[in-house]
Scaffold this motif. Structure first.
Motif, PDB file in Angstrom:
ATOM      1  N   LEU A   1       0.784  -1.133   0.130  1.00  9.97           N
ATOM      2  CA  LEU A   1       0.051   0.182   0.037  1.00  9.97           C
ATOM      3  C   LEU A   1       0.907   1.266  -0.040  1.00  9.97           C
ATOM      4  N   ILE A   2       1.811   1.120   0.592  1.00 11.70           N
ATOM      5  CA  ILE A   2       2.906   2.355   0.890  1.00 11.70           C
ATOM      6  C   ILE A   2       3.580   2.612  -0.314  1.00 11.70           C
TER       7      ILE A   2
ATOM      8  N   LEU B   1       6.227  -2.827  -8.181  1.00 16.19           N
ATOM      9  CA  LEU B   1       6.335  -1.999  -6.870  1.00 16.19           C
ATOM     10  C   LEU B   1       7.587  -1.359  -6.593  1.00 16.19           C
ATOM     11  N   ARG B   2       7.608  -0.292  -6.234  1.00 19.93           N
ATOM     12  CA  ARG B   2       8.966   0.385  -5.732  1.00 19.93           C
ATOM     13  C   ARG B   2       9.291  -0.061  -4.312  1.00 19.93           C
TER      14      ARG B   2
ATOM     15  N   GLY C   1      -2.225  -4.467  -1.618  1.00 23.62           N
ATOM     16  CA  GLY C   1      -2.536  -2.905  -1.485  1.00 23.62           C
ATOM     17  C   GLY C   1      -3.819  -2.637  -1.335  1.00 23.62           C
ATOM     18  N   PRO C   2      -4.764  -2.867  -2.207  1.00 23.99           N
ATOM     19  CA  PRO C   2      -6.238  -2.492  -1.951  1.00 23.99           C
ATOM     20  C   PRO C   2      -6.808  -3.238  -0.935  1.00 23.99           C
ATOM     21  N   ASN C   3      -6.230  -4.457  -0.818  1.00 23.72           N
ATOM     22  CA  ASN C   3      -6.801  -5.358   0.333  1.00 23.72           C
ATOM     23  C   ASN C   3      -6.734  -4.680   1.735  1.00 23.72           C
ATOM     24  N   VAL C   4      -5.424  -4.467   1.940  1.00 22.03           N
ATOM     25  CA  VAL C   4      -5.223  -3.605   3.345  1.00 22.03           C
ATOM     26  C   VAL C   4      -5.807  -2.312   3.316  1.00 22.03           C
TER      27      VAL C   4
ATOM     28  N   PHE D   1      -8.810   9.407   0.058  1.00 17.74           N
ATOM     29  CA  PHE D   1      -8.047  10.489  -0.813  1.00 17.74           C
ATOM     30  C   PHE D   1      -6.999  11.194   0.162  1.00 17.74           C
ATOM     31  N   LEU D   2      -7.425  11.942   1.180  1.00 16.74           N
ATOM     32  CA  LEU D   2      -6.446  12.698   2.184  1.00 16.74           C
ATOM     33  C   LEU D   2      -5.452  11.595   2.554  1.00 16.74           C
ATOM     34  N   LEU D   3      -5.816  10.562   2.877  1.00 15.14           N
ATOM     35  CA  LEU D   3      -4.790   9.711   3.514  1.00 15.14           C
ATOM     36  C   LEU D   3      -3.935   9.199   2.478  1.00 15.14           C
ATOM     37  N   GLN D   4      -4.369   9.166   1.195  1.00 17.31           N
ATOM     38  CA  GLN D   4      -3.475   8.804   0.045  1.00 17.31           C
ATOM     39  C   GLN D   4      -2.387   9.995  -0.104  1.00 17.31           C
ATOM     40  N   ILE D   5      -2.989  11.374  -0.029  1.00 15.19           N
ATOM     41  CA  ILE D   5      -1.993  12.425  -0.408  1.00 15.19           C
ATOM     42  C   ILE D   5      -1.029  12.509   0.919  1.00 15.19           C
ATOM     43  N   LEU D   6      -1.393  12.274   1.893  1.00  9.26           N
ATOM     44  CA  LEU D   6      -0.592  12.531   3.007  1.00  9.26           C
ATOM     45  C   LEU D   6       0.542  11.288   3.197  1.00  9.26           C
ATOM     46  N   THR D   7       0.181  10.075   2.718  1.00  8.13           N
ATOM     47  CA  THR D   7       0.994   9.044   2.586  1.00  8.13           C
ATOM     48  C   THR D   7       2.178   9.289   1.483  1.00  8.13           C
ATOM     49  N   GLN D   8       1.511   9.792   0.223  1.00  5.01           N
ATOM     50  CA  GLN D   8       2.500   9.907  -0.809  1.00  5.01           C
ATOM     51  C   GLN D   8       3.412  11.030  -0.429  1.00  5.01           C
ATOM     52  N   LEU D   9       2.887  12.046   0.372  1.00  5.92           N
ATOM     53  CA  LEU D   9       3.793  13.128   0.892  1.00  5.92           C
ATOM     54  C   LEU D   9       5.011  12.698   1.715  1.00  5.92           C
ATOM     55  N   SER D  10       4.459  11.876   2.766  1.00  3.19           N
ATOM     56  CA  SER D  10       5.419  11.475   3.708  1.00  3.19           C
ATOM     57  C   SER D  10       6.509  10.614   3.079  1.00  3.19           C
ATOM     58  N   THR D  11       6.098   9.508   2.096  1.00  4.95           N
ATOM     59  CA  THR D  11       7.102   8.862   1.661  1.00  4.95           C
ATOM     60  C   THR D  11       8.005   9.614   0.893  1.00  4.95           C
TER      61      THR D  11
END
Lengths: 70, 372, 60
Positions: B100-101, B198-199, B351-354, C24-34
């Motif tokens: 997911l990350i 995946l990276r 990814g989508p699963n978790v 979506f917010l979580l996605q943005i923040l995850t992307q940002l932090s990574t």
């Protein structure tokens, strides 16, 4: 020399071929176990197995070299 | 002498047995068969089945408020909302959020499948359930046992047995329910899509993820706090790699212990009086509907995302947005490899699963906020 | 009991939108932090990454 890399992380469940075997494209070479599911790994080339880098029970990561097909 | 004998017989359970009790025994035996012989979610179905059996033996008063043994398990574990968050602690300690990350876009797929459950909510209202009941039924589509139990016990405790059994039963049936939906909604060409590698994800990123997620979700939807905080704490234990003992305790011992009490108490809510009514049949029907709708919603969101993405995703992974971990991901992998035998979707589908696990909690929290 | 349809629609609509917004917010923040972590870790490792970045932007 084509190398077969592991597409996923998991444990080697069974190795179905031995060094010297002739294999064809899409032959089943190895069965990996990941998330309690058996995943067969297929040959990507025609040729002869020249080297097997893993043994049954090994843990492999994605991208690890499994088998060399000459 | 004769009187003592007569007393013994009349104080035994036999004279208080009802036909309904015996039907419940039968249901219990069927569930035991499914758990033992077919191994459908045996860790939960077995204690549930036994709970059903013993609560339908009259005069035992096991569920008698303030008296019965299992009532205490139920009261402290479920009514006071203690067990589902503890199970989430264990789940967090087991889940690998790495895929997911590596591809945060899959969070939207998790959202997609969860959005599907609001359609079930709508359908349940049409069937004549009240709003609280409808929400508890809809959450079955999230395919997440602890969340279903958590939400139902707050909104419609009288349906607890039915929604919980329905959620766990359909989760076990994911490999049968999902593939036809997946094949119907995707083309052969789409199923063959091989995804970009995946990276790699660094250790620091893995450690930051639970912290960022816990803060974000709890700030935005505070009712999600009990479940999400425990889930992320468990994950932080795991990823920190410095508290292996706590990680193991959360994911093994503690989780196994509470699973016993959870299953037994859920089963014990299913007395003939509460379970044998036509509503329950509708719940099972709507539960199946919920699984199908959520799977479809995930697939459709994946297809919509593909319209915008440069590196196409395989829309099948959208179906993994229902959070049955890892059954849904395995199912995606299988259907994908049928279309293209060298397509290994397993890790992409995780990814989508978790993400689905997080999504279900968010969806439940929003329902709770609106209806609690 | 009479069904309150405006409440049903409210739950339905706010639920779907809410789930997407939060994720979506979580996605943005995850992307940002990574990304921040990537940048920090790469700077620690080598300066080569800098040149890689400039090549990409030059192409644009």
């Amino acid at each position: 020399m084509p190398e077969l890399l592991s597409p996923i992380a998991g444990n080697v469940w069974k190795i179905l071929v031995a060094v010297g075997d002739k294999v064809e494209m899409d032959d089943e070479l190895i069965i990996l176990e990941a998330l309690k599911m058996e995943t067969p790994i297929f040959s990507e080339d025609n040729g002869t197995i020249t080297e097997i880098k893993i043994k049954e029970g090994d843990a492999v990561n994605e991208g690890d070299l499994l088998i060399v097909v000459g | 002498m004769f009187d003592i004998f007569k007393d013994l017989i009349f104080s035994s359970g036999f004279f208080s047995l009802t036909g309904g009790n015996m039907v419940m025994w039968l249901i219990s035996f069927v569930l035991m068969y499914l758990a033992i012989k077919k191994q459908y979610e045996p860790l939960l179905l077995l204690p549930i089945a036994f709970g059903i059996l013993i609560v339908n033996l009259p005069l035992t008063f096991l569920m008698e408020p303030e008296h019965g043994l299992i009532w205490f398990f139920y009261h402290y574990g479920i009514e006071l909302d203690i067990i589902p968050p503890i199970i989430f602690l264990g789940l967090g300690a087991m889940i690998d959020f790495g895929p997911l990350i590596a591809n945060p876009k899959t969070l939207l797929l998790g959202a997609g499948a969860q959005a599907g459950l609001y359609f079930t909510f709508f359908a349940a209202v049409l069937f004549g359930f009240d709003l609280q009941e409808a929400a508890s039924i809809a959450i079955i589509g999230g395919a997440d046992g602890p969340t279903t139990i958590y939400l139902t016990s707050k909104l419609a405790p009288h349906l607890l047995g039915a929604t919980a059994v329905s959620a766990y039963a359909y989760m076990a049936l994911v490999p049968i329910i999902q593939p036809p939906v997946m094949k119907l909604l995707t083309t052969e060409h789409e199923r063959k899509i091989v995804m970009k590698k995946l990276r790699p994800v660094s250790k620091l990123q893995r450690i930051c993820f639970p912290i960022v997620t816990a803060m974000t979700i709890m700030l935005v939807v505070p009712p999600a706090a009990p479940l999400i905080s425990m889930l992320m704490l468990g994950n932080l234990f795991k990823e920190s790699e410095v508290v292996e003992r706590l990680t193991k305790a959360s994911s093994n011992e503690l989780m196994n212990i509470v699973t016993i009490f959870l299953g037994l108490s859920v089963g014990a809510t299913m007395t003939a009086g509460t379970f044998l009514n036509p509503k329950v049949l509708f719940i099972f029907f709507l539960g199946l509907f919920a699984f199908i709708v959520s799977t479809s919603a995930g697939l459709i969101v994946a297809k919509v995302m593909n319209l915008f993405l440069k590196d196409k995703i395989n829309p099948l992974i959208g179906a993994a947005g229902v959070s049955a971990v890892p059954m849904a991901a395995r199912c995606v992998h299988k259907v994908g490899s049928e279309a293209n035998r060298r397509n290994y979707l397993l890790m992409y589908a995780m990814g989508p699963n978790v993400a689905g696990v997080i999504g279900t909690v968010v969806a439940a929290a929003i329902l709770l906020k609106n209806l609690g | 009991m009479e069904t309150d349809w405006s409440k049903v629609l409210e739950v339905f609509g706010s639920g779907i939108i809410g789930v997407f917004l939060v994720m979506f917010l979580l996605q943005i923040l995850t992307q940002l932090s990574t990304r921040v972590i990537d940048a920090v870790e790469n700077r620690g490792k080598s300066a080569d990454v800098e040149t890689d970045q400039s090549v990409v932007s030059a192409k644009d």
